[in-house]
Design an enzyme around this catalytic site. Structure first.
Site, PDB file in Angstrom:
ATOM      1  N   TYR A   1       0.838  -1.197   0.000  1.00  0.00           N
ATOM      2  CA  TYR A   1       0.000   0.000   0.000  1.00  0.00           C
ATOM      3  C   TYR A   1       0.879   1.256   0.000  1.00  0.00           C
ATOM      4  O   TYR A   1       1.645   1.496   0.923  1.00  0.00           O
ATOM      5  CB  TYR A   1      -0.918   0.027   1.211  1.00  0.00           C
ATOM      6  CG  TYR A   1      -2.001  -1.034   1.205  1.00  0.00           C
ATOM      7  CD1 TYR A   1      -2.272  -1.786   0.065  1.00  0.00           C
ATOM      8  CD2 TYR A   1      -2.763  -1.290   2.341  1.00  0.00           C
ATOM      9  CE1 TYR A   1      -3.263  -2.763   0.060  1.00  0.00           C
ATOM     10  CE2 TYR A   1      -3.756  -2.255   2.349  1.00  0.00           C
ATOM     11  CZ  TYR A   1      -4.005  -2.992   1.208  1.00  0.00           C
ATOM     12  OH  TYR A   1      -4.977  -3.949   1.214  1.00  0.00           O
TER      13      TYR A   1
ATOM     14  N   SER B   1     -13.285  -4.070  -0.044  1.00  0.00           N
ATOM     15  CA  SER B   1     -14.008  -3.314  -1.079  1.00  0.00           C
ATOM     16  C   SER B   1     -15.518  -3.546  -0.998  1.00  0.00           C
ATOM     17  O   SER B   1     -16.150  -3.930  -1.998  1.00  0.00           O
ATOM     18  CB  SER B   1     -13.485  -3.659  -2.475  1.00  0.00           C
ATOM     19  OG  SER B   1     -12.188  -3.141  -2.673  1.00  0.00           O
ATOM     20  N   PRO B   2     -16.132  -3.321   0.152  1.00  0.00           N
ATOM     21  CA  PRO B   2     -17.557  -3.608   0.321  1.00  0.00           C
ATOM     22  C   PRO B   2     -18.488  -2.695  -0.469  1.00  0.00           C
ATOM     23  O   PRO B   2     -19.662  -3.029  -0.656  1.00  0.00           O
ATOM     24  CB  PRO B   2     -17.769  -3.398   1.832  1.00  0.00           C
ATOM     25  CG  PRO B   2     -16.719  -2.402   2.216  1.00  0.00           C
ATOM     26  CD  PRO B   2     -15.529  -2.775   1.386  1.00  0.00           C
TER      27      PRO B   2
ATOM     28  N   GLY C   1     -17.803  -4.867  -9.479  1.00  0.00           N
ATOM     29  CA  GLY C   1     -16.729  -5.341 -10.352  1.00  0.00           C
ATOM     30  C   GLY C   1     -15.419  -5.382  -9.589  1.00  0.00           C
ATOM     31  O   GLY C   1     -15.382  -5.523  -8.372  1.00  0.00           O
TER      32      GLY C   1
ATOM     33  N   VAL D   1     -17.865   2.734  -7.127  1.00  0.00           N
ATOM     34  CA  VAL D   1     -18.772   2.547  -5.999  1.00  0.00           C
ATOM     35  C   VAL D   1     -20.206   2.488  -6.502  1.00  0.00           C
ATOM     36  O   VAL D   1     -20.609   3.299  -7.345  1.00  0.00           O
ATOM     37  CB  VAL D   1     -18.609   3.712  -4.993  1.00  0.00           C
ATOM     38  CG1 VAL D   1     -19.616   3.608  -3.859  1.00  0.00           C
ATOM     39  CG2 VAL D   1     -17.185   3.723  -4.439  1.00  0.00           C
ATOM     40  N   PHE D   2     -20.994   1.544  -5.991  1.00  0.00           N
ATOM     41  CA  PHE D   2     -22.371   1.391  -6.482  1.00  0.00           C
ATOM     42  C   PHE D   2     -23.355   2.333  -5.794  1.00  0.00           C
ATOM     43  O   PHE D   2     -24.440   2.600  -6.312  1.00  0.00           O
ATOM     44  CB  PHE D   2     -22.848  -0.060  -6.333  1.00  0.00           C
ATOM     45  CG  PHE D   2     -22.817  -0.607  -4.937  1.00  0.00           C
ATOM     46  CD1 PHE D   2     -23.812  -0.311  -4.015  1.00  0.00           C
ATOM     47  CD2 PHE D   2     -21.787  -1.443  -4.537  1.00  0.00           C
ATOM     48  CE1 PHE D   2     -23.779  -0.823  -2.727  1.00  0.00           C
ATOM     49  CE2 PHE D   2     -21.743  -1.962  -3.253  1.00  0.00           C
ATOM     50  CZ  PHE D   2     -22.751  -1.654  -2.341  1.00  0.00           C
TER      51      PHE D   2
END
Length: 305
Positions: free
Chosen positions: A52, A215-216, A220, A225-226
């Site tokens: 990271y 990555s909640p 994809g 972000v949804f």
């Protein structure tokens, strides 16, 4: 913050952990504010990896922590190793060198948890066991786990280990539900019945291994972000309605959806915004009903058989 008691209470962790991949983007002052907010909320679990920010995320984290003189004993520090430029490496030498680098950058004598990052198909279980034995016996690492591994990979590794694997960090969330889909579509000739993960959800439950969802909020593979995305109107309509019902944020509903699963999954959130972290932490105050869980699942485009 609710606690998850891992594998017979070997270690107690908060239901939500703070992922530190993007913390390098912050100033020391802002990073300090984020860490202090996290601790205040009971989110004392910080997830790192040696890759990271090329190691700079860990360095900035330790520098930001030192600004407040926070107690190391009250923090749970996790890091990961095994990803190198162009290949994966679970060799003993690399694991030991990686941990020494991680400890130096985090300015600590020990890691609470070390995870092996992406699977290395060339790994030798006995060699990993030697590395883990040294790290455990020397006090440099207290607990171990993996990331993105299937049941057979874990079983092969465990065949040589003297320490249990307590964690498996896997991508999971409302728009990444593969390990749930296959179990709901058994004996069906549909795409959702394809098991890409080898029954990892059930394996972890059977073996008291805690899944950490990374990555909640993504759909994809880092496609975005949804939440509040025009591409997913039905899903966001359901999430927004439930957020209003429970008087919490939409991100809290997304995390509460993960927490509702009886596998007792820990959610790793990667926000660098202290205000959004407060909103996310609201997930700790609610429990979705079975009907609400499935309504969200269907609104995400999943069809029940």
């Amino acid at each position: 913050m609710k606690k998850l008691h891992v594998s017979g209470d070997k270690i107690s962790i908060p239901q939500i952990g703070l992922g530190c991949m993007r913390i390098v983007e912050l100033t020391k002052k802002d990073a300090n504010h984020l860490i202090n907010t996290s601790m205040e909320l009971g989110i004392n679990f910080f997830d790192h990896a040696d890759i990271y920010g090329g190691g700079k995320s860990e360095t900035l984290f330790s520098e930001a922590v030192s600004m407040s003189a926070l107690s190391r004993e009250k923090m749970i520090l996790q890091s990961k190793c095994g990803i190198r430029k162009g290949f994966f490496d679970f060799s003993k030498d690399h694991i030991l060198q990686s941990v020494d680098g991680i400890l130096k950058r985090l300015n600590t004598d020990y890691l609470d948890i070390l995870l092996l990052h992406r699977p290395d198909t060339l790994f030798e279980p006995e060699e990993v066991a030697e590395a883990f034995d040294y790290l455990y016996d020397s006090g440099k690492v207290r607990h171990f786990g993996v990331s993105n591994q299937n049941p057979m990979q874990m079983a092969l590794l465990e065949s040589a280990l003297h320490q249990p694997l307590l964690f498996n960090q896997l991508q999971f969330g409302i728009m990444h539900t593969g390990m749930v889909d296959a179990g709901l579509n058994v004996n069906m000739k549909v795409t959702s019945s394809i098991d890409h993960d080898g029954g990892i959800l059930e394996y972890c439950r059977l073996h008291n291994i805690t899944i950490q969802a990374w990555s909640p909020f993504q759909y994809g593979f880092f496609d975005g972000v949804f939440l509040n995305k025009e591409k997913f109107p039905e899903l966001n309509a359901v999430i927004d309605r439930l957020a209003e019902r429970y008087k919490v944020s939409d991100s809290a509903i997304a995390v509460a959806w993960i927490s509702r699963h009886p596998a007792k999954i820990q959610t790793i959130v990667g926000t660098t915004n202290h205000k959004r972290l407060r909103q996310i932490s609201e997930a700790d105050t609610i429990t979705l009903t079975r009907e609400e869980w499935y309504e969200i699942y269907r609104a995400a485009g999943n069809i029940l058989p």
